[in-house]
Enzyme design. Structure first.
Site, PDB file in Angstrom:
ATOM      1  N   LYS A   1       1.189  -0.674  -0.121  1.00  0.00           N
ATOM      2  CA  LYS A   1       0.668  -0.132   0.264  1.00  0.00           C
ATOM      3  C   LYS A   1       1.141   1.645  -0.048  1.00  0.00           C
ATOM      4  CE  LYS A   1      -4.500   0.966   2.101  1.00  0.00           C
ATOM      5  NZ  LYS A   1      -5.141   0.660   3.504  1.00  0.00           N
TER       6      LYS A   1
HETATM    7  O1  G3P Z   1      -9.498   2.487   4.426  1.00  0.00           O
HETATM    8  C1  G3P Z   1      -9.053   2.853   5.075  1.00  0.00           C
HETATM    9  C2  G3P Z   1      -9.939   3.574   6.484  1.00  0.00           C
HETATM   10  O2  G3P Z   1      -8.509   2.084   7.232  1.00  0.00           O
HETATM   11  C3  G3P Z   1     -10.050   4.442   7.078  1.00  0.00           C
HETATM   12  O3  G3P Z   1     -10.923   4.415   7.607  1.00  0.00           O
HETATM   13  O4  G3P Z   1     -13.091   5.716   8.953  1.00  0.00           O
HETATM   14  O5  G3P Z   1     -10.170   6.349   9.627  1.00  0.00           O
HETATM   15  O6  G3P Z   1     -11.310   7.244   7.210  1.00  0.00           O
HETATM   16  P1  G3P Z   1     -11.049   5.989   8.611  1.00  0.00           P
END
Ligand code: G3P
Length: 216
Positions: free
Chosen positions: A83
């Site tokens: 990634k």
């Molecule tokens: O898939 C990406 C994720 O881990 C981020 O999610 O909820 O922190 O924006 P969030």
């Protein structure tokens, strides 16, 4: 549509994988930090729990170190997808690693132009962050639709991996918009299963069975 689970919690991954609900896993440095375990150890364990791609993110920000971290991550298991963040160095590293047949997930995508660049750099996956766009009053779903149109216009094979999913509705809307994959936190994935009418119906069936003394 493929489902990836967005977590580094190996207990959750094991349970969901055994139920046949997941096609892969995504992690990021914040999720690895939350697990409190050494990076390589947790990625290796996750890679054994699913045959699908397991995204493991570099922490370097410059091309050379991104590539060497990516190669190191790829050696952990054949199903690692490296990634990389959507920066110029990240895109350069994407091209290098993709040319070595390493799967790459380009992350932190917030615009259709960024997604176009990731496809040109040979990304296996592009990760548009829906929830974080919604957080700033931008329609995250419109981004998925735009990327779908652009990728279809030019027959790019990069898969759209809807990320930063916060609700079951995000999952449904991503599927309607044509995302190839949704990466979903375990609590949201479990939330997809639940419906109050399922619970009510089951309770009524069981009560009738008990009243009539039905045995299987
Ligand atoms: O898939 C990406 C994720 O881990 C981020 O999610 O909820 O922190 O924006 P969030």
């Amino acid at each position: 549509m493929k489902f990836f689970v967005d977590t580094a919690d190996t207990g959750e991954i094991k349970t969901l994988a055994e139920a046949g609900l997941i096609d892969g896993v995504t992690t990021n440095p914040s999720l690895i930090a939350k697990s409190g375990r050494p990076f390589a150890e947790v990625i290796a364990e996750i890679c054994e729990l699913t045959p699908g791609h397991v995204s493991a993110e570099v922490v370097a920000t410059e091309y050379d170190t991104m590539v060497s971290e990516g190669r190191k991550l790829q050696k952990i298991a054949p199903n690692v997808a490296v990634k990389l963040p959507l920066t110029l160095d990240g895109l350069r590293a994407c091209r290098t690693l993709a040319d070595e047949d390493t799967a790459v997930n380009v992350t932190l995508c917030f615009s259709a132009n960024q997604a176009l660049l990731a496809a040109k750099a040979g990304a296996t996956y592009i990760s548009p962050f829906i929830g974080r766009l919604d957080d700033i009053n931008v329609d995250g779903m419109e981004l998925i639709e735009d990327i779908r149109t652009i990728y279809d216009n030019y027959m790019f094979e990069t898969e759209i991996l809807a990320a930063s999913i916060r609700t079951p509705n995000h999952v449904k809307l991503s599927a309607l918009a044509g995302a190839d994959v949704a990466t979903v936190p375990p609590n949201v994935l479990r939330g997809l299963i639940n419906h109050p009418l399922t619970d009510k119906g089951l309770a009524a069936f069981l009560a009738d069975a008990e009243k009539a003394g039905v045995k299987v």
